[in-house]
Design an enzyme around this catalytic site. Structure first.
Site, PDB file in Angstrom:
ATOM      1  N   HIS A 143      40.326  52.457  25.729  1.00 52.96           N
ATOM      2  CA  HIS A 143      41.015  52.121  26.978  1.00 52.96           C
ATOM      3  C   HIS A 143      41.334  50.633  27.008  1.00 52.96           C
ATOM      4  O   HIS A 143      40.476  49.794  26.737  1.00 52.96           O
ATOM      5  CB  HIS A 143      40.134  52.485  28.174  1.00 52.96           C
ATOM      6  CG  HIS A 143      40.751  52.137  29.493  1.00 52.96           C
ATOM      7  ND1 HIS A 143      41.858  52.792  29.992  1.00 52.96           N
ATOM      8  CD2 HIS A 143      40.439  51.189  30.410  1.00 52.96           C
ATOM      9  CE1 HIS A 143      42.179  52.279  31.157  1.00 52.96           C
ATOM     10  NE2 HIS A 143      41.338  51.298  31.439  1.00 52.96           N
ATOM     11  N   SER A 149      38.046  48.365  35.474  1.00 58.18           N
ATOM     12  CA  SER A 149      39.209  48.704  36.288  1.00 58.18           C
ATOM     13  C   SER A 149      39.361  47.698  37.426  1.00 58.18           C
ATOM     14  O   SER A 149      38.386  47.282  38.052  1.00 58.18           O
ATOM     15  CB  SER A 149      39.042  50.114  36.858  1.00 58.18           C
ATOM     16  OG  SER A 149      40.133  50.462  37.670  1.00 58.18           O
ATOM     17  N   GLY A 192      42.987  43.499  36.334  1.00 52.91           N
ATOM     18  CA  GLY A 192      44.345  43.002  36.107  1.00 52.91           C
ATOM     19  C   GLY A 192      44.800  43.030  34.665  1.00 52.91           C
ATOM     20  O   GLY A 192      45.609  42.192  34.255  1.00 52.91           O
ATOM     21  N   LYS A 193      44.319  44.001  33.889  1.00 47.52           N
ATOM     22  CA  LYS A 193      44.718  44.091  32.476  1.00 47.52           C
ATOM     23  C   LYS A 193      46.222  44.337  32.348  1.00 47.52           C
ATOM     24  O   LYS A 193      46.898  43.689  31.547  1.00 47.52           O
ATOM     25  CB  LYS A 193      43.938  45.212  31.777  1.00 47.52           C
ATOM     26  CG  LYS A 193      42.440  45.022  31.733  1.00 47.52           C
ATOM     27  CD  LYS A 193      41.758  46.119  30.940  1.00 47.52           C
ATOM     28  CE  LYS A 193      41.926  47.479  31.583  1.00 47.52           C
ATOM     29  NZ  LYS A 193      41.243  47.583  32.896  1.00 47.52           N
ATOM     30  N   SER A 194      46.730  45.285  33.126  1.00 49.46           N
ATOM     31  CA  SER A 194      48.152  45.615  33.023  1.00 49.46           C
ATOM     32  C   SER A 194      49.031  44.475  33.523  1.00 49.46           C
ATOM     33  O   SER A 194      50.087  44.196  32.944  1.00 49.46           O
ATOM     34  CB  SER A 194      48.452  46.897  33.805  1.00 49.46           C
ATOM     35  OG  SER A 194      47.775  48.002  33.236  1.00 49.46           O
ATOM     36  N   ASP A 205      46.781  51.615  28.640  1.00 45.86           N
ATOM     37  CA  ASP A 205      45.806  52.583  29.150  1.00 45.86           C
ATOM     38  C   ASP A 205      45.046  53.283  28.028  1.00 45.86           C
ATOM     39  O   ASP A 205      43.823  53.176  27.948  1.00 45.86           O
ATOM     40  CB  ASP A 205      46.471  53.617  30.063  1.00 45.86           C
ATOM     41  CG  ASP A 205      45.439  54.447  30.804  1.00 45.86           C
ATOM     42  OD1 ASP A 205      44.493  53.853  31.363  1.00 45.86           O
ATOM     43  OD2 ASP A 205      45.550  55.684  30.805  1.00 45.86           O
ATOM     44  N   ARG A 214      29.286  29.640  28.189  1.00 52.16           N
ATOM     45  CA  ARG A 214      30.495  28.817  28.136  1.00 52.16           C
ATOM     46  C   ARG A 214      30.861  28.437  26.711  1.00 52.16           C
ATOM     47  O   ARG A 214      32.031  28.372  26.350  1.00 52.16           O
ATOM     48  CB  ARG A 214      30.291  27.540  28.962  1.00 52.16           C
ATOM     49  CG  ARG A 214      30.239  27.771  30.453  1.00 52.16           C
ATOM     50  CD  ARG A 214      30.224  26.467  31.204  1.00 52.16           C
ATOM     51  NE  ARG A 214      31.408  25.673  30.889  1.00 52.16           N
ATOM     52  CZ  ARG A 214      31.621  24.447  31.343  1.00 52.16           C
ATOM     53  NH1 ARG A 214      30.713  23.872  32.111  1.00 52.16           N
ATOM     54  NH2 ARG A 214      32.728  23.786  31.027  1.00 52.16           N
TER      55      ARG A 214
END
Length: 324
Positions: free
Chosen positions: A146, A163, A166-168, A185, A250
């Protein structure tokens, strides 16, 4: 190799157009498959298909002009004996290539034994190469993951995360900056070599990107042909994580990797927070990965520089020794 469900019929259907195959005999053997034990012992597709060879009767037998000439020179008794031994062990099918017509007695024997017999006008070497590549692909280990898979600066990059992170949207911004979409997806990955994993988009999702509030976007239609890719080798995974200073390192001293089909893939983690330009950060991560692949490690260079400075400082404060 795993070849469950692979039959003479499925191989014919998948390759008939490319190899211009004709099914001339043995139609009743459409369900003929590789011997299970033989397929498991095969280390590569090269073991599964080759020129006519009675020592390896369980593989796909390809007969070109030299093999047919040899066969026709045999006495009738030797033909019956050799072909009888071969067909008795039930090879998946035979292919007569080079545009040669199969000998009538061979065609008759295949018909009587329900052994599929194909013909092709293409050279026997090309038929073998094509079938080996085909068998390598369908038997290779595969997994569906995914995320959003992109071509960024010529490198296959998989963006992952929970989910709602903001990947898309990030993928859409990167596409608008000139990079290419492979899949959104669901991404199908297949390991085609010792260090080679290829990612593709499932046919149902081809060229589509789902963005919350906008729905499905046809990237090819909106941005043009150059905004989509058919496939890419995966070289980097970008993991988007929620802001949590207690768990986020970091300056990681050791490189991070994720196992994909038994192969470690370099991974970087990027925190998602208001005001951060994620597209620029991803591009920087890709450029840095390209440098690492070329042997340039910025963190290691910095640590070496710091170590040298500390050693120089320690040497300057060491006692000089007394004159007696």
């Amino acid at each position: 190799m795993e070849l469950t469900g692979v039959t003479a019929q499925s191989i014919f259907d998948d390759n008939a157009a490319d190899l211009k195959l004709s099914w001339v005999a043995g139609l009743e053997g459409a369900d003929r498959a590789f011997d299970v034990d033989f397929a498991k012992e095969a280390t590569s597709a090269a073991d599964l298909v080759g020129h006519l060879n009675l020592i390896h009767p369980n593989r796909i037998q390809v007969l070109g002009k030299p093999e047919i000439t040899y066969y026709q020179r045999l006495s009738e008794e030797n033909r019956k004996r050799q072909m009888g031994e071969l067909i008795l062990l039930e090879p998946p099918f035979l292919v007569v290539a080079d545009g040669v017509d199969p000998p009538p007695d061979l065609e008759l024997r295949c018909t009587r034994s329900s052994t599929p017999l194909f013909t092709s006008p293409i050279s026997s070497a090309a038929v073998i190469d094509h079938l080996r590549l085909y068998l390598s692909r369908i038997s290779a280990p595969r997994v569906t993951m995914h995320g959003v898979f992109l071509d960024i600066l010529g490198m296959g990059v998989l963006i992952m995360g929970d989910s709602g992170l903001g990947k898309s949207e990030l993928g859409l911004e990167l596409i608008s900056r000139g990079h290419g979409l492979v899949a959104d997806d669901a991404v199908d990955f297949v390991r085609l070599g010792p260090d080679f994993i290829e990612g593709r988009c499932p046919p149902l999702l081809q060229n589509l990107l789902e963005v919350r509030g906008l729905g499905l976007l046809d990237i090819k239609t909106i941005f043009g042909e150059t905004a989509v890719r058919r496939k890419m080798k995966i070289k980097l995974i970008v993991q988007l994580v929620r802001r949590n200073d207690g768990e986020f390192e970091r300056l990681p001293l050791d490189s991070q990797y994720m196992d994909v089909l038994g192969l470690p893939i370099h991974m970087v983690k990027i925190q998602v927070a208001a005001g951060r330009n994620l597209a620029v950060l991803v591009e920087a991560a890709v450029r840095n990965t390209i440098l690492r692949l070329r042997g340039i490690d910025t963190l290691r260079d910095f640590m070496d520089r710091q170590r040298a400075a500390m050693q120089a400082e320690a040497a300057s404060h060491s006692p000089q020794g007394r004159l007696l």
